[in-house]
Design a protein around this motif. Structure first.
Motif, PDB file in Angstrom:
ATOM      1  N   GLU A  77      16.182   6.018 -10.371  1.00  0.00           N
ATOM      2  CA  GLU A  77      14.763   6.095  -9.997  1.00  0.00           C
ATOM      3  C   GLU A  77      14.169   7.450 -10.370  1.00  0.00           C
ATOM      4  O   GLU A  77      13.041   7.517 -10.859  1.00  0.00           O
ATOM      5  CB  GLU A  77      14.588   5.821  -8.503  1.00  0.00           C
ATOM      6  N   PHE A  78      14.911   8.531 -10.154  1.00  0.00           N
ATOM      7  CA  PHE A  78      14.422   9.847 -10.566  1.00  0.00           C
ATOM      8  C   PHE A  78      14.217   9.890 -12.083  1.00  0.00           C
ATOM      9  O   PHE A  78      13.190  10.383 -12.559  1.00  0.00           O
ATOM     10  CB  PHE A  78      15.382  10.961 -10.142  1.00  0.00           C
ATOM     11  N   LEU A  79      15.167   9.364 -12.844  1.00  0.00           N
ATOM     12  CA  LEU A  79      15.024   9.354 -14.305  1.00  0.00           C
ATOM     13  C   LEU A  79      13.802   8.548 -14.742  1.00  0.00           C
ATOM     14  O   LEU A  79      13.063   8.973 -15.637  1.00  0.00           O
ATOM     15  CB  LEU A  79      16.289   8.807 -14.967  1.00  0.00           C
ATOM     16  N   ARG A  80      13.595   7.376 -14.127  1.00  0.00           N
ATOM     17  CA  ARG A  80      12.415   6.570 -14.460  1.00  0.00           C
ATOM     18  C   ARG A  80      11.123   7.317 -14.145  1.00  0.00           C
ATOM     19  O   ARG A  80      10.100   7.098 -14.779  1.00  0.00           O
ATOM     20  CB  ARG A  80      12.441   5.233 -13.716  1.00  0.00           C
ATOM     21  N   ALA A  81      11.183   8.215 -13.148  1.00  0.00           N
ATOM     22  CA  ALA A  81      10.007   9.006 -12.766  1.00  0.00           C
ATOM     23  C   ALA A  81       9.885  10.275 -13.609  1.00  0.00           C
ATOM     24  O   ALA A  81       8.990  11.090 -13.384  1.00  0.00           O
ATOM     25  CB  ALA A  81      10.092   9.362 -11.281  1.00  0.00           C
ATOM     26  N   GLY A  82      10.806  10.464 -14.567  1.00  0.00           N
ATOM     27  CA  GLY A  82      10.735  11.623 -15.448  1.00  0.00           C
ATOM     28  C   GLY A  82      11.365  12.880 -14.870  1.00  0.00           C
ATOM     29  O   GLY A  82      11.099  13.982 -15.353  1.00  0.00           O
ATOM     30  N   ILE A  83      12.197  12.727 -13.849  1.00  0.00           N
ATOM     31  CA  ILE A  83      12.862  13.880 -13.220  1.00  0.00           C
ATOM     32  C   ILE A  83      14.364  13.736 -13.422  1.00  0.00           C
ATOM     33  O   ILE A  83      14.962  12.738 -13.025  1.00  0.00           O
ATOM     34  CB  ILE A  83      12.529  13.965 -11.717  1.00  0.00           C
ATOM     35  N   ASP A  84      14.955  14.738 -14.043  1.00  0.00           N
ATOM     36  CA  ASP A  84      16.404  14.723 -14.279  1.00  0.00           C
ATOM     37  C   ASP A  84      17.076  15.447 -13.119  1.00  0.00           C
ATOM     38  O   ASP A  84      17.423  16.620 -13.214  1.00  0.00           O
ATOM     39  CB  ASP A  84      16.728  15.387 -15.620  1.00  0.00           C
ATOM     40  N   PHE A  85      17.242  14.742 -11.998  1.00  0.00           N
ATOM     41  CA  PHE A  85      17.885  15.317 -10.813  1.00  0.00           C
ATOM     42  C   PHE A  85      19.384  15.391 -11.093  1.00  0.00           C
ATOM     43  O   PHE A  85      20.021  14.389 -11.357  1.00  0.00           O
ATOM     44  CB  PHE A  85      17.612  14.444  -9.578  1.00  0.00           C
ATOM     45  N   ASP A  86      19.945  16.594 -11.051  1.00  0.00           N
ATOM     46  CA  ASP A  86      21.341  16.807 -11.443  1.00  0.00           C
ATOM     47  C   ASP A  86      22.275  16.683 -10.237  1.00  0.00           C
ATOM     48  O   ASP A  86      22.520  17.653  -9.524  1.00  0.00           O
ATOM     49  CB  ASP A  86      21.490  18.169 -12.113  1.00  0.00           C
ATOM     50  N   PHE A  87      22.794  15.466 -10.021  1.00  0.00           N
ATOM     51  CA  PHE A  87      23.712  15.233  -8.909  1.00  0.00           C
ATOM     52  C   PHE A  87      25.075  15.876  -9.147  1.00  0.00           C
ATOM     53  O   PHE A  87      25.861  16.005  -8.208  1.00  0.00           O
ATOM     54  CB  PHE A  87      23.876  13.735  -8.647  1.00  0.00           C
ATOM     55  N   ASP A 130       0.811  -1.218   0.000  1.00  0.00           N
ATOM     56  CA  ASP A 130       0.000   0.000   0.000  1.00  0.00           C
ATOM     57  C   ASP A 130       0.845   1.269   0.000  1.00  0.00           C
ATOM     58  O   ASP A 130       0.305   2.379   0.091  1.00  0.00           O
ATOM     59  CB  ASP A 130      -0.934   0.005   1.220  1.00  0.00           C
ATOM     60  N   ALA A 131       2.153   1.116  -0.105  1.00  0.00           N
ATOM     61  CA  ALA A 131       3.057   2.272  -0.121  1.00  0.00           C
ATOM     62  C   ALA A 131       3.028   2.909  -1.506  1.00  0.00           C
ATOM     63  O   ALA A 131       2.726   2.254  -2.507  1.00  0.00           O
ATOM     64  CB  ALA A 131       4.481   1.827   0.229  1.00  0.00           C
ATOM     65  N   PRO A 132       3.368   4.192  -1.591  1.00  0.00           N
ATOM     66  CA  PRO A 132       3.423   4.837  -2.908  1.00  0.00           C
ATOM     67  C   PRO A 132       4.612   4.319  -3.717  1.00  0.00           C
ATOM     68  O   PRO A 132       5.599   3.839  -3.154  1.00  0.00           O
ATOM     69  CB  PRO A 132       3.604   6.319  -2.569  1.00  0.00           C
ATOM     70  N   THR A 133       4.518   4.422  -5.020  1.00  0.00           N
ATOM     71  CA  THR A 133       5.655   4.082  -5.882  1.00  0.00           C
ATOM     72  C   THR A 133       6.650   5.241  -5.838  1.00  0.00           C
ATOM     73  O   THR A 133       6.314   6.355  -5.407  1.00  0.00           O
ATOM     74  CB  THR A 133       5.198   3.882  -7.342  1.00  0.00           C
ATOM     75  N   PHE A 134       7.863   4.993  -6.325  1.00  0.00           N
ATOM     76  CA  PHE A 134       8.844   6.070  -6.361  1.00  0.00           C
ATOM     77  C   PHE A 134       8.355   7.196  -7.267  1.00  0.00           C
ATOM     78  O   PHE A 134       8.521   8.371  -6.938  1.00  0.00           O
ATOM     79  CB  PHE A 134      10.220   5.569  -6.819  1.00  0.00           C
ATOM     80  N   LYS A 135       7.732   6.839  -8.359  1.00  0.00           N
ATOM     81  CA  LYS A 135       7.224   7.863  -9.284  1.00  0.00           C
ATOM     82  C   LYS A 135       6.235   8.790  -8.575  1.00  0.00           C
ATOM     83  O   LYS A 135       6.200   9.990  -8.853  1.00  0.00           O
ATOM     84  CB  LYS A 135       6.575   7.203 -10.500  1.00  0.00           C
ATOM     85  N   GLU A 136       5.440   8.236  -7.651  1.00  0.00           N
ATOM     86  CA  GLU A 136       4.457   9.053  -6.931  1.00  0.00           C
ATOM     87  C   GLU A 136       5.123  10.001  -5.929  1.00  0.00           C
ATOM     88  O   GLU A 136       4.628  11.111  -5.714  1.00  0.00           O
ATOM     89  CB  GLU A 136       3.449   8.152  -6.213  1.00  0.00           C
ATOM     90  N   ILE A 137       6.228   9.592  -5.323  1.00  0.00           N
ATOM     91  CA  ILE A 137       6.877  10.445  -4.316  1.00  0.00           C
ATOM     92  C   ILE A 137       8.001  11.310  -4.908  1.00  0.00           C
ATOM     93  O   ILE A 137       8.479  12.231  -4.251  1.00  0.00           O
ATOM     94  CB  ILE A 137       7.415   9.624  -3.127  1.00  0.00           C
ATOM     95  N   ALA A 138       8.405  11.013  -6.130  1.00  0.00           N
ATOM     96  CA  ALA A 138       9.555  11.697  -6.741  1.00  0.00           C
ATOM     97  C   ALA A 138       9.419  13.216  -6.787  1.00  0.00           C
ATOM     98  O   ALA A 138      10.391  13.923  -6.469  1.00  0.00           O
ATOM     99  CB  ALA A 138       9.826  11.133  -8.130  1.00  0.00           C
ATOM    100  N   PRO A 139       8.272  13.778  -7.172  1.00  0.00           N
ATOM    101  CA  PRO A 139       8.187  15.246  -7.232  1.00  0.00           C
ATOM    102  C   PRO A 139       8.448  15.916  -5.870  1.00  0.00           C
ATOM    103  O   PRO A 139       9.183  16.903  -5.794  1.00  0.00           O
ATOM    104  CB  PRO A 139       6.764  15.523  -7.726  1.00  0.00           C
ATOM    105  N   LYS A 140       7.885  15.354  -4.803  1.00  0.00           N
ATOM    106  CA  LYS A 140       8.110  15.933  -3.467  1.00  0.00           C
ATOM    107  C   LYS A 140       9.551  15.735  -3.025  1.00  0.00           C
ATOM    108  O   LYS A 140      10.160  16.629  -2.429  1.00  0.00           O
ATOM    109  CB  LYS A 140       7.154  15.328  -2.440  1.00  0.00           C
ATOM    110  N   LEU A 141      10.119  14.554  -3.311  1.00  0.00           N
ATOM    111  CA  LEU A 141      11.526  14.316  -2.974  1.00  0.00           C
ATOM    112  C   LEU A 141      12.430  15.281  -3.723  1.00  0.00           C
ATOM    113  O   LEU A 141      13.395  15.808  -3.163  1.00  0.00           O
ATOM    114  CB  LEU A 141      11.932  12.880  -3.295  1.00  0.00           C
ATOM    115  N   ASN A 142      12.126  15.504  -4.975  1.00  0.00           N
ATOM    116  CA  ASN A 142      12.896  16.443  -5.783  1.00  0.00           C
ATOM    117  C   ASN A 142      12.908  17.817  -5.122  1.00  0.00           C
ATOM    118  O   ASN A 142      13.958  18.458  -5.018  1.00  0.00           O
ATOM    119  CB  ASN A 142      12.317  16.506  -7.194  1.00  0.00           C
ATOM    120  N   GLU A 143      11.764  18.275  -4.673  1.00  0.00           N
ATOM    121  CA  GLU A 143      11.671  19.579  -4.009  1.00  0.00           C
ATOM    122  C   GLU A 143      12.455  19.586  -2.696  1.00  0.00           C
ATOM    123  O   GLU A 143      13.157  20.549  -2.392  1.00  0.00           O
ATOM    124  CB  GLU A 143      10.205  19.958  -3.746  1.00  0.00           C
TER     125      GLU A 143
END
Length: 180
Positions: A106-116, A70-83
């Protein structure tokens, strides 16, 4: 010793379905976000990987398929984590070799290009290995109780071979009594 931060530092760890960056997924993400003023914000998230958790991972982590169903997927939490994680530096243990690449995937799979590349990446394991030498001389001192330079000339193959043999024999004595 107090951290001297100019940017927030995210100290984090991941648990995953395995070690393959392409096929495996995060099942738990825990972090402490340390602010420059010393304030700490903690979060521990279970993540639905969208695939079965292997039994050996459940045995290792204690996290089962029931725990994440019942936990969210990474894609569901990625936008908030990104922020929450943007403009931060990161720290972990073996994080530069596994956790950062897995989180980036995981960020890339969620459509977020997090620049480490804009982040400082601090790996406590790398610091440990640099400060606590893990070379032949250190092994010789640990297992044989003597300084290698007292017994051998360093970087001579014949003498390094002899030291390695003595270390191996001492390891067998310590870790596998009776095994020959």
């Amino acid at each position: 010793m107090k951290l001297n931060l100019t940017r927030p530092l995210v100290v984090f760890d991941l648990e995953t379905t395995g070690l393959d960056l392409v096929r495996d997924r995060i099942i738990q993400l825990s972090y402490i976000k340390v602010m420059p003023d010393g304030e700490e914000r903690r979060e521990n998230l279970l993540v639905n990987p969208g695939k079965a958790i292997p039994q050996e991972v459940t045995e290792l982590t204690g996290i089962s398929n029931d725990d994440v169903k019942d936990a969210p997927t990474f894609k569901e939490i990625a936008p908030k984590l990104n922020e929450k994680m943007k403009d931060c530096d990161f720290a972990g243990y073996n994080s530069n070799h596994f956790d950062i690449p897995m989180l980036a995937e995981e960020f890339l799979r969620a459509g977020i290009d997090f620049d480490f590349s804009k982040c400082r990446l601090i790996d406590a394991q790398t610091i440990f290995h640099k400060m606590e030498r893990r070379n032949l001389a250190a092994a010789y001192k640990f297992f044989c109780g003597r300084k290698m330079e007292d017994d051998f000339t360093a970087h001579r193959a014949d003498e390094d071979t002899e030291a390695t043999y003595r270390v191996l024999m001492a390891e067998l004595d310590m870790y596998a009594p009776g095994v020959q």
